[in-house]
Scaffold this active site. Structure first.
Site, PDB file in Angstrom:
ATOM      1  N   GLU A 152       0.981  -1.223  -0.053  1.00 44.19           N
ATOM      2  CA  GLU A 152       0.129   0.159   0.010  1.00 44.19           C
ATOM      3  C   GLU A 152       0.868   1.038  -0.129  1.00 44.19           C
ATOM      4  O   GLU A 152       0.628   2.377  -0.717  1.00 44.19           O
ATOM      5  CB  GLU A 152      -0.901   0.027   1.173  1.00 44.19           C
ATOM      6  CG  GLU A 152      -2.058  -1.184   1.316  1.00 44.19           C
ATOM      7  CD  GLU A 152      -2.734  -1.184   2.409  1.00 44.19           C
ATOM      8  OE1 GLU A 152      -4.095  -0.442   2.420  1.00 44.19           O
ATOM      9  OE2 GLU A 152      -2.232  -1.500   3.469  1.00 44.19           O
ATOM     10  N   ASP A 194       3.933   1.649  -1.136  1.00 40.35           N
ATOM     11  CA  ASP A 194       4.504   1.832  -2.503  1.00 40.35           C
ATOM     12  C   ASP A 194       3.673   2.287  -3.519  1.00 40.35           C
ATOM     13  O   ASP A 194       3.904   2.979  -4.537  1.00 40.35           O
ATOM     14  CB  ASP A 194       4.980   0.492  -3.187  1.00 40.35           C
ATOM     15  CG  ASP A 194       6.462  -0.218  -2.166  1.00 40.35           C
ATOM     16  OD1 ASP A 194       6.855   0.894  -1.393  1.00 40.35           O
ATOM     17  OD2 ASP A 194       6.745  -1.196  -2.413  1.00 40.35           O
ATOM     18  N   GLU A 233      26.914   8.010  26.079  1.00 41.33           N
ATOM     19  CA  GLU A 233      26.121   7.460  24.771  1.00 41.33           C
ATOM     20  C   GLU A 233      27.022   6.626  23.741  1.00 41.33           C
ATOM     21  O   GLU A 233      28.098   6.807  24.132  1.00 41.33           O
ATOM     22  CB  GLU A 233      25.502   8.724  24.127  1.00 41.33           C
ATOM     23  CG  GLU A 233      26.627   9.742  23.728  1.00 41.33           C
ATOM     24  CD  GLU A 233      26.176  11.079  23.533  1.00 41.33           C
ATOM     25  OE1 GLU A 233      26.149  11.572  21.964  1.00 41.33           O
ATOM     26  OE2 GLU A 233      25.687  11.858  24.084  1.00 41.33           O
ATOM     27  N   LYS A 290      29.361   5.389  20.828  1.00 44.36           N
ATOM     28  CA  LYS A 290      29.908   6.062  19.775  1.00 44.36           C
ATOM     29  C   LYS A 290      29.906   5.244  18.563  1.00 44.36           C
ATOM     30  O   LYS A 290      30.404   4.163  18.491  1.00 44.36           O
ATOM     31  CB  LYS A 290      31.684   5.995  20.172  1.00 44.36           C
ATOM     32  CG  LYS A 290      32.520   6.627  19.250  1.00 44.36           C
ATOM     33  CD  LYS A 290      34.073   6.729  19.790  1.00 44.36           C
ATOM     34  CE  LYS A 290      34.767   7.536  18.691  1.00 44.36           C
ATOM     35  NZ  LYS A 290      34.811   6.820  17.590  1.00 44.36           N
ATOM     36  N   ARG A 328      31.706  15.836   7.756  1.00 47.60           N
ATOM     37  CA  ARG A 328      32.718  16.696   8.832  1.00 47.60           C
ATOM     38  C   ARG A 328      33.862  17.180   7.955  1.00 47.60           C
ATOM     39  O   ARG A 328      34.335  18.557   8.577  1.00 47.60           O
ATOM     40  CB  ARG A 328      33.165  15.675  10.009  1.00 47.60           C
ATOM     41  CG  ARG A 328      34.166  16.318  10.781  1.00 47.60           C
ATOM     42  CD  ARG A 328      34.335  15.438  12.107  1.00 47.60           C
ATOM     43  NE  ARG A 328      35.247  16.320  13.049  1.00 47.60           N
ATOM     44  CZ  ARG A 328      36.712  16.243  12.737  1.00 47.60           C
ATOM     45  NH1 ARG A 328      37.357  15.553  11.511  1.00 47.60           N
ATOM     46  NH2 ARG A 328      37.388  16.854  13.550  1.00 47.60           N
ATOM     47  N   GLU A 330      25.464  10.799  13.135  1.00 44.51           N
ATOM     48  CA  GLU A 330      26.353   9.969  12.769  1.00 44.51           C
ATOM     49  C   GLU A 330      25.857   8.939  11.669  1.00 44.51           C
ATOM     50  O   GLU A 330      24.775   8.335  11.803  1.00 44.51           O
ATOM     51  CB  GLU A 330      27.316   8.637  13.766  1.00 44.51           C
ATOM     52  CG  GLU A 330      28.387   7.946  13.244  1.00 44.51           C
ATOM     53  CD  GLU A 330      29.576   8.925  13.308  1.00 44.51           C
ATOM     54  OE1 GLU A 330      30.756   8.367  12.989  1.00 44.51           O
ATOM     55  OE2 GLU A 330      29.420  10.145  13.667  1.00 44.51           O
ATOM     56  N   CYS A 340      61.189 -12.582 -11.133  1.00 42.45           N
ATOM     57  CA  CYS A 340      60.431 -13.166 -10.430  1.00 42.45           C
ATOM     58  C   CYS A 340      59.029 -12.663 -10.866  1.00 42.45           C
ATOM     59  O   CYS A 340      58.729 -11.486 -10.866  1.00 42.45           O
ATOM     60  CB  CYS A 340      60.479 -13.066  -8.993  1.00 42.45           C
ATOM     61  SG  CYS A 340      59.188 -13.915  -8.104  1.00 42.45           S
TER      62      CYS A 340
END
Length: 686
Positions: A47, A49, A124, A126, A147, A181, A438
């Site tokens: 539905e 979509d 928190e 990382k 960044r 992030e 070689c």
């Protein structure tokens, strides 16, 4: 087709189309919030979509009614030629690191030696992803940028908009600047790699690399297919919005519909901080995304202001890095590989084991001494870790798991590629094949020659080089410049366009700077820096070939070992034969550094910092002009800085320069300096 039929016999006036587009936009955005923010979908994927495809169809006919917050932006837009630079309004600084409980307690001690009264920390995740800054203006997502160096990043707004968990519209018309992030979940990472494997495409090393690469796709439609996600971990202008605590900022962002990681902890003691970190050190594997540590921040913004910043990072926050993850597995075999200098390197073949977000089946064993020192045997149960979370290595053997059937490994007495006898030179740990013919050395040497830091021949990958060698089209480096298109077109996966592009790239490489050729030759102990020093101190390759050890050792930073290696390389008859073939092919042997020899050394010995956006010069253009005139361009401001060249939105570097009394000039003054003829004239004006 179903949507087209729906509107085929319907008279669709502009007024009606606008109304339907508005309604569909609101409805789809509502369902996006339910699915991505509340984790409570109210309609099926089918539905959803259907609604989205209908909106795409109508916006295609009536693009003038497409709303700023249209959910169709999530599927990607027009491909870009390149990303533009973006100067961050708030510098995106990096964090200091701690690695042990003792380090954490020392961080707390330093905080409490400055701050009197109650101290609260927020702990928190990382997230192991790519840091970005996002700015909202008038309630809409305006800019998303990487960044970069913390001051200037890349504008990746169109790709940021494809992240469905990040709202395009928020209920606050003030300027909102957040930092977060971008990552990809472990499940989506596995799906992408399964697709790559099924279609015989390159496998991605880890979720972070995939997320970073996806965010920097020039075509946002490709970025949209990768199912990128994002946790926002900072409200950069929280104090401007009247907030006093980091935890308040988290809840404020959450109420705006901005996705935060809700597993953050507010801790009133350092013991509680350590408990929280220890818990997630043990349980991080249960998360559906990778974290590589925990971040500790002071909760109070006023206390943060009191603590301030160092040149590189805030004093009020630090990142605890998890110890490298270790796993036990079986060492099935030890294989050896011949490098371009003939060094034979042993590699452990392991029973596949999941380690730090990737499946590891091979690990470095460094050299013969390393294997003997740790008594590593074929069939052993070994402990594997990732050095720096990147390179797998065997760190120890579980002796208690030995059964007696393990085999002691011996380095080969003959080269596995050419059969020639191997040697171990006195004072070296490496076993080598000294046969310069070689095949393995030739292959590795050609791979190095065409690499980005050498001749930078675009499109000449390892598989093509292997194919060229296997088909007898080339035998050594110089043969690359004598190939023709008819030879290449018969190779697998080489169509006319690929062949044309490759031939153009080879032709273009003939005009490279001399240092690229020197580095490409693969002279022992001479890397990019050494090659550039030779380029700077000689007029052409012939002068370098004729130079003695005494001539070379006079070069600043060019030691006796490097000098001796250069002289020995050019005494080898086969090397001189190859160089003559390169000369006949038209490869540049002249130093282009001499083109700048008439430029006065106006800034000789000066340390200069670039910051902000200059009116006409790009950062790399200004850097080149400074370096051509003798300056050393450095990244941070200190008392040793001669001057700062600053543009718009110069940020903290400008502030620090002013505080230290370092001279600051603009582009106009800089361009005036370039008209002078002597260093003394510049110093007078400074």
């Amino acid at each position: 087709m179903e949507i087209e039929k729906k509107y085929e016999n319907e008279e669709l006036t502009t007024e009606k189309a606008k109304k339907i587009i508005d309604e569909l936009t609101s409805e789809i955005n509502f369902h996006n919030e339910k699915y991505y923010r509340d984790d409570a979908p109210q309609i099926s994927d089918l539905e959803y979509d259907r609604l989205l495809n209908e909106l795409i169809y109508l916006e295609g006919i009536f693009p003038e009614f497409k709303k700023v917050d249209s959910p169709t932006q999530r599927v990607g837009g027009v491909a870009l030629d390149k990303f533009t630079q973006y100067v961050h309004k708030k510098p995106m600084m990096s964090l200091s690191n701690v690695f042990s409980e003792g380090d954490i307690r020392e961080f707390d001690r330093r905080i409490r030696s400055i701050i009197s009264g109650k101290v609260e920390y927020v702990v928190e995740f990382k997230i192991d992803g790519l840091s970005v800054g996002v700015t909202y203006e008038d309630g809409y997502l305006d800019v998303g940028a990487t960044r970069g160096d913390g001051y200037v990043g890349e504008n990746v707004t169109e790709n940021i908009k494809t992240i469905k968990t990040l709202p395009i519209k928020i209920n606050d018309k003030r300027e909102i600047i957040v930092r977060g992030e971008v990552f990809i979940s472990k499940a989506d990472f596995e799906k992408v790699n399964s697709y790559q494997e099924e279609h015989d495409l390159a496998i991605y090393a880890n979720p972070r690399n995939l997320a970073a690469g996806s965010l920097r796709q020039l075509d946002s439609k490709l970025a949209a297919k990768r199912h990128l996600d994002m946790f926002v971990f900072n409200l950069e202008n929280a104090e401007d919005l009247g907030l006093k605590l980091h935890s308040e900022a988290f809840e404020y962002m959450k109420n705006l519909g901005i996705k935060i990681n809700e597993k953050y902890e507010v801790c009133d003691t350092i013991d509680r901080v350590i408990e929280t970190i220890n818990y997630w050190t043990e349980n991080r594997g249960n998360l559906d995304f990778d974290i590589d540590g925990m971040v500790i921040k002071i909760n109070s913004f006023s206390q943060r202001d009191e603590l301030g910043y160092t040149a590189k990072s805030p004093r009020w926050a630090t990142a605890y890095k998890f110890p490298a993850e270790r796993k036990k597995t079986k060492l099935i075999d030890i294989e050896v590989e011949v490098g371009r200098t003939g060094t034979i390197t042993p590699t452990a073949i392991l029973e596949p084991v999941s380690l730090a977000g990737t499946t590891v089946s091979r690990a470095t064993l460094h050299n013969e001494d390393y294997i003997k020192e740790k008594d590593i045997r074929i069939g052993d149960t070994v402990v594997v870790q990732k050095a720096g979370e990147i390179i797998p290595q065997v760190v120890e053997v579980s002796i208690e798991n030995r059964t007696g059937v393990e085999k002691i490994f011996e380095m080969p007495s003959n080269c596995p590629e050419c059969g020639e006898e191997t040697v171990r030179l006195e004072g070296e740990s490496a076993v080598k094949c000294i046969n310069i013919s070689c095949p393995a050395q030739i292959r590795r040497g050609i791979i190095h020659f065409v690499s980005r830091d050498a001749m930078d021949i675009d499109g000449m990958g390892e598989s093509i080089i292997t194919s060229l060698l296997d088909n007898g089209i080339i035998d050594r480096i110089s043969d690359l410049y004598y190939m023709n298109a008819d030879e290449l077109i018969v190779l697998d996966r080489m169509g006319e366009k690929s062949v044309s592009n490759l031939m153009n790239s080879i032709e273009k490489s003939k005009t490279n700077d001399l240092w690229r050729l020197i580095n490409g030759l693969g002279i022992k102990f001479v890397g990019v820096k050494g090659a550039k020093l030779l380029d700077e101190n000689f007029n052409n390759l012939d002068e370098i070939i004729s130079a003695s050890v005494e001539d070379l050792i006079r070069i600043d930073e060019f030691g006796e070992i490097m000098s001796d290696s250069v002289v020995k390389f050019f005494k080898e008859e086969k090397n001189i034969e190859m160089i003559e073939e390169l000369r006949r092919a038209g490869v540049n042997f002249e130093s282009k550094q001499k083109e700048f020899s008439d430029k006065p050394m106006l800034f000789e010995g000066m340390k200069v910092v670039l910051t902000g956006t200059l009116p006409t010069l790009k950062r790399n253009e200004a850097k080149e002009l400074l370096e051509e005139c003798g300056a050393k361009v450095v990244s941070s401001v200190s008392k040793a800085t001669t001057f700062v060249l600053a543009g718009k939105e110069a940020g903290s570097k400008l502030e620090k320069a002013l505080n230290l009394g370092v001279k600051v000039i603009d582009e106009e003054s800089f361009m005036e300096f370039l008209k002078y003829r002597t260093e003394e004239e510049v110093l007078e004006k400074l």
